[in-house]
Write an enzyme that holds these catalytic residues in place. Structure first.
Site, PDB file in Angstrom:
ATOM      1  CG  ASP A  31     -42.369  -2.952  95.358  1.00 42.69           C
ATOM      2  OD1 ASP A  31     -42.988  -1.873  95.287  1.00 42.69           O
ATOM      3  OD2 ASP A  31     -42.489  -3.861  94.526  1.00 42.69           O
ATOM      4  CG  LEU A  83     -42.902   4.559  86.794  1.00 48.06           C
ATOM      5  CD1 LEU A  83     -42.963   6.048  86.430  1.00 48.06           C
ATOM      6  CD2 LEU A  83     -43.998   4.218  87.799  1.00 48.06           C
ATOM      7  CG  ASN A  99     -39.603   4.959  88.910  1.00 45.49           C
ATOM      8  OD1 ASN A  99     -39.488   5.334  90.070  1.00 45.49           O
ATOM      9  ND2 ASN A  99     -40.000   3.743  88.606  1.00 45.49           N
ATOM     10  CB  SER A 124     -39.413  -4.921  77.375  1.00 49.55           C
ATOM     11  OG  SER A 124     -40.442  -4.876  76.437  1.00 49.55           O
ATOM     12  CE1 TYR A 149     -41.597  -0.318  80.709  1.00 52.43           C
ATOM     13  CE2 TYR A 149     -41.927  -1.130  78.474  1.00 52.43           C
ATOM     14  CZ  TYR A 149     -41.688  -1.378  79.817  1.00 52.43           C
ATOM     15  OH  TYR A 149     -41.527  -2.672  80.251  1.00 52.43           O
ATOM     16  CE  LYS A 153     -38.316  -2.008  81.315  1.00 53.84           C
ATOM     17  NZ  LYS A 153     -37.996  -2.375  82.694  1.00 53.84           N
TER      18      LYS A 153
HETATM   19  P1  NAD Z   1     -45.473  -4.057  88.294  1.00 52.18           P
HETATM   20  O1  NAD Z   1     -45.824  -2.623  88.227  1.00 52.18           O
HETATM   21  O2  NAD Z   1     -46.505  -5.027  88.734  1.00 52.18           O
HETATM   22  O3  NAD Z   1     -44.171  -4.247  89.210  1.00 52.18           O
HETATM   23  C1  NAD Z   1     -43.202  -3.247  89.362  1.00 52.18           C
HETATM   24  C2  NAD Z   1     -42.950  -3.082  90.852  1.00 52.18           C
HETATM   25  O4  NAD Z   1     -41.919  -2.110  91.029  1.00 52.18           O
HETATM   26  C3  NAD Z   1     -44.179  -2.601  91.619  1.00 52.18           C
HETATM   27  O5  NAD Z   1     -44.339  -3.417  92.766  1.00 52.18           O
HETATM   28  C4  NAD Z   1     -43.845  -1.154  92.000  1.00 52.18           C
HETATM   29  O6  NAD Z   1     -44.449  -0.801  93.219  1.00 52.18           O
HETATM   30  C5  NAD Z   1     -42.332  -1.216  92.078  1.00 52.18           C
HETATM   31  N1  NAD Z   1     -41.645   0.049  91.814  1.00 52.18           N
HETATM   32  C6  NAD Z   1     -41.820   0.896  90.775  1.00 52.18           C
HETATM   33  N2  NAD Z   1     -40.978   1.941  90.888  1.00 52.18           N
HETATM   34  C7  NAD Z   1     -40.236   1.738  92.009  1.00 52.18           C
HETATM   35  C8  NAD Z   1     -39.203   2.472  92.654  1.00 52.18           C
HETATM   36  N3  NAD Z   1     -38.762   3.638  92.166  1.00 52.18           N
HETATM   37  N4  NAD Z   1     -38.662   1.965  93.781  1.00 52.18           N
HETATM   38  C9  NAD Z   1     -39.110   0.788  94.300  1.00 52.18           C
HETATM   39  N5  NAD Z   1     -40.095   0.069  93.740  1.00 52.18           N
HETATM   40  C10 NAD Z   1     -40.648   0.542  92.607  1.00 52.18           C
HETATM   41  O7  NAD Z   1     -44.908  -4.479  86.852  1.00 52.18           O
HETATM   42  P2  NAD Z   1     -44.552  -5.904  86.269  1.00 52.18           P
HETATM   43  O8  NAD Z   1     -45.494  -6.198  85.167  1.00 52.18           O
HETATM   44  O9  NAD Z   1     -44.367  -6.888  87.357  1.00 52.18           O
HETATM   45  O10 NAD Z   1     -43.146  -5.580  85.598  1.00 52.18           O
HETATM   46  C11 NAD Z   1     -41.924  -5.823  86.248  1.00 52.18           C
HETATM   47  C12 NAD Z   1     -40.783  -5.437  85.326  1.00 52.18           C
HETATM   48  O11 NAD Z   1     -40.881  -6.155  84.092  1.00 52.18           O
HETATM   49  C13 NAD Z   1     -40.761  -3.962  84.950  1.00 52.18           C
HETATM   50  O12 NAD Z   1     -39.423  -3.533  84.883  1.00 52.18           O
HETATM   51  C14 NAD Z   1     -41.377  -3.946  83.569  1.00 52.18           C
HETATM   52  O13 NAD Z   1     -40.935  -2.851  82.813  1.00 52.18           O
HETATM   53  C15 NAD Z   1     -40.841  -5.252  83.001  1.00 52.18           C
HETATM   54  N6  NAD Z   1     -41.651  -5.799  81.909  1.00 52.18           N
HETATM   55  C16 NAD Z   1     -42.988  -6.055  82.133  1.00 52.18           C
HETATM   56  C17 NAD Z   1     -43.753  -6.573  81.090  1.00 52.18           C
HETATM   57  C18 NAD Z   1     -45.232  -6.845  81.282  1.00 52.18           C
HETATM   58  O14 NAD Z   1     -45.938  -7.081  80.303  1.00 52.18           O
HETATM   59  N7  NAD Z   1     -45.748  -6.884  82.509  1.00 52.18           N
HETATM   60  C19 NAD Z   1     -43.171  -6.828  79.841  1.00 52.18           C
HETATM   61  C20 NAD Z   1     -41.807  -6.557  79.648  1.00 52.18           C
HETATM   62  C21 NAD Z   1     -41.053  -6.040  80.709  1.00 52.18           C
END
Ligand code: NAD
Ligand code: UDP
Length: 340
Positions: A31, A83, A99, A124, A149, A153
């Site tokens: 991360d 992101l 990203n 998602s 975004y 996906k």
């Molecule tokens: P989050 O931002 O809390 O977690 C993402 C993590 O990835 C973070 O720790 C960030 O530091 C890390 N990160 C980002 N870019 C990076 C890179 N280039 N290299 C290394 N690390 C990197 O988000 P989350 O809510 O835990 O979401 C996790 C995944 O689930 C994501 O792919 C998001 O798109 C997907 N998602 C989330 C939701 C939601 O509602 N939270 C819904 C559908 C899908």
């Protein structure tokens, strides 16, 4: 088994790492901490009394990834790193394609070099777009994404299909999350947004704790029961357990090659106003809100048909809305400044 978890310090990642450790998987988290804190991993270690190997790095740094794959015998990858702010993605689309799409591409390339063939992707519900009927079911075609975004996906899901077509040993799962909320029941790990929260639950929680004055409800003129948008909210620990179920299924399926998509949701939709009321009841706080304009890109209502995950993975969301809110509230009260 050694599982590489990209983005494992984030909200969903940290809860999944906890579930993986509790299921005796060894976990390596990679991360860049761009939206998270190493403290989440430290707390997961305390809660499970197990060690996590943590490497700080960016998924677009192929040399760092190669070093990681060299040092550890990785059996499977769970890819959270991305992101994730839908609104922000419209103002800085290139950063999202860079990203989320290029990052996934780099990761898949390094996996190919090291012959790692098992992959679980954080997708998602947004991939269904606005034209499919609800509830969404996996047999529906991918829709026209309403934001960069969402498009990122869809692109990664397409990339996975093409990789699987070209390599018959490659096996991947796209988990299409609906709306994860809540926190681990310990109140030790949870969602810690930086700055103003984009998502509903962290925003409500910050209003309840007195950190923000009032919530803007984005529109009350939708074609829904009370006019506000309806979503399928599921507990983040149910979601975390969905990843463990998917990983176990992937390991077991001898005949399966290709990519399989699964919806992870409860199958029920709840309105913004009903979430506010439930939060008031659990927290015994008054949640101030105003009705504002619609947010661009929001759909009126969507929820999951999650029968496939139930049938094939043996997974079902079991935690109630009350539990989701109790856990969010415990986390918020214990950690008003997140991990800081
Ligand atoms: P989050 O931002 O809390 O977690 C993402 C993590 O990835 C973070 O720790 C960030 O530091 C890390 N990160 C980002 N870019 C990076 C890179 N280039 N290299 C290394 N690390 C990197 O988000 P989350 O809510 O835990 O979401 C996790 C995944 O689930 C994501 O792919 C998001 O798109 C997907 N998602 C989330 C939701 C939601 O509602 N939270 C819904 C559908 C899908
Ligand atoms: N929402 C809202 N005010 C906010 C944040 C969200 O009214 O400050 C609404 C939003 O319009 C949507 C629902 O809450 O209907 C869930 O939004 P969120 O951003 O949490 O998740 P999304 O469904 O967009 O992925």
């Amino acid at each position: 088994m050694n599982i590489l978890v990209t983005g494992g310090a984030g909200y969903i990642g940290s809860h999944t790492v906890l579930s993986l450790l509790n299921n005796d998987f060894d976990v390596i988290v990679f991360d860049n901490l761009s939206n998270s804190s190493i403290e989440s991993i430290r707390r997961v270690e305390k809660l499970t009394d197990k060690k996590v190997t943590f490497v700080k790095g960016d998924i677009q740094d192929k040399a760092a990834l190669a070093e990681l794959f060299c040092a550890h015998n990785i059996d499977a990858v769970i890819h959270f790193a991305a992101l994730k702010a839908v609104g922000e993605s419209s103002t800085m689309p290139l950063a999202y394609y860079q990203n989320n799409v290029n990052g996934s591409l780099c990761l898949l390339e390094v996996m190919a070099t090291f012959k790692v063939k098992h992959f679980i992707f954080s997708s998602s519900a947004t991939v269904y777009g606005g034209d499919n009927n609800v509830p969404y079911i996996e047999t529906m075609p991918l829709g026209e994404a309403s934001s960069p975004y969402g498009a990122s996906k869809v692109m990664v899901e397409r990339m996975l299909n093409d990789v699987a077509k070209a390599d018959s040993d490659f096996r991947a799962i796209s988990l299409r999350y609906f709306n994860p909320i809540g926190a681990h029941e310990s109140g030790q790990i949870g969602e810690a947004p930086q700055g103003v929260p984009n998502n509903l639950l962290p925003y409500i929680a910050q209003v309840a704790v007195g950190k923000r004055k009032s919530l803007q409800v984005f529109g009350d003129d939708y074609q829904t029961l009370d006019g506000t948008c309806e979503r399928d909210y599921l507990h983040v620990m149910d979601l975390a357990e969905g990843h463990v179920a998917a990983l176990k299924w992937l390991n077991k399926q001898r005949g399966f090659t290709g990519v399989e998509a699964f919806n992870l949701g409860t199958g029920k939709a709840l309105s913004v106003l009903s979430i506010i009321r439930a939060f008031e009841q659990v927290s015994q706080q008054n949640i101030r809100y105003e009705i504002g304009a619609r947010r661009s890109g929001d759909l009126a209502a969507f929820w999951a048909n999650a029968d496939k995950a139930n049938r094939l993975l043996g997974w079902q969301a079991t935690r109630s809305l009350e539990q989701m809110i109790e856990d969010t509230w415990r986390w918020q009260v214990n950690n008003p400044e997140g991990y800081l």
